[in-house]
Design an enzyme around this catalytic site. Structure first.
Site, mmCIF file in Angstrom:
data_model
loop_
_atom_site.group_PDB
_atom_site.id
_atom_site.type_symbol
_atom_site.label_atom_id
_atom_site.label_comp_id
_atom_site.label_asym_id
_atom_site.label_seq_id
_atom_site.Cartn_x
_atom_site.Cartn_y
_atom_site.Cartn_z
ATOM 1 N N GLY A 44 -51.583 -21.330 16.559
ATOM 2 C CA GLY A 44 -52.670 -21.858 17.392
ATOM 3 C C GLY A 44 -54.013 -21.250 17.038
ATOM 4 C CB CYS A 45 -55.056 -17.743 16.521
ATOM 5 S SG CYS A 45 -54.502 -17.186 18.159
ATOM 6 C CB THR A 46 -54.093 -20.397 11.891
ATOM 7 O OG1 THR A 46 -53.637 -19.043 11.757
ATOM 8 C CG2 THR A 46 -54.466 -20.950 10.529
#
Length: 155
Positions: A44-46
């Site tokens: 998700g952060c990527t």
């Protein structure tokens, strides 16, 4: 306690990739986008970081500078930034000072255990240092485009 929309954001200085440190006071005159995310190099952060990366030119055209913030180390941030070709700096908030200023440290359930972690959140600060928009409990996909529209709406 967190900062409310329409309030001046207290100045902070934090370690960052690139220049070494970022101070909010040093960014006066520019809109600032701070997106808080849980962990470098996670799916998700990527995705969220890639979408901010892909829209960076439009954010810059709207007079805004972007910073990603997590509790990861500068070394981890440099690797993540390099792997994803992120054209903006990442702030390392290992002591959680900036996270606590924006009240993004929350109790989460991870594999049935209660843990303290960053709730994915984004804040837009205007050129005078006033909080103008915030999003909490963000879903990563498509979020950067929503933030961009809010930045453009500030004029």
């Amino acid at each position: 306690m967190s900062i409310a929309i329409g309030q001046a954001v207290p100045d902070f200085t934090a370690a960052s990739t690139g220049s070494g440190s970022v101070s909010l006071a040093g960014l006066r005159g520019r809109k600032v986008v701070l997106y808080f995310y849980p962990k470098d190099s996670t799916p998700g952060c990527t995705l969220e970081s890639q979408q901010f990366r892909d829209l960076r030119g439009e954010f810059e055209a709207a007079g805004a500078v972007i910073f990603g913030i997590s509790r990861d180390s500068l070394k981890s941030h440099e690797k993540f930034r390099g792997n994803e070709c992120l054209p903006f700096d990442l702030i390392s908030d290992a002591d959680e000072a900036v996270c606590r200023l924006f009240d993004v440290i929350k109790t989460k359930n991870m594999y049935g255990k209660q843990v303290q972690g960053i709730e994915r959140s984004t804040f837009v600060i205007d050129a005078e240092g006033v909080l103008r928009a915030e999003w909490r409990k963000v879903k990563a996909d498509g979020h950067a485009a929503v933030v961009l529209e809010a930045v453009k709406a500030l004029g």
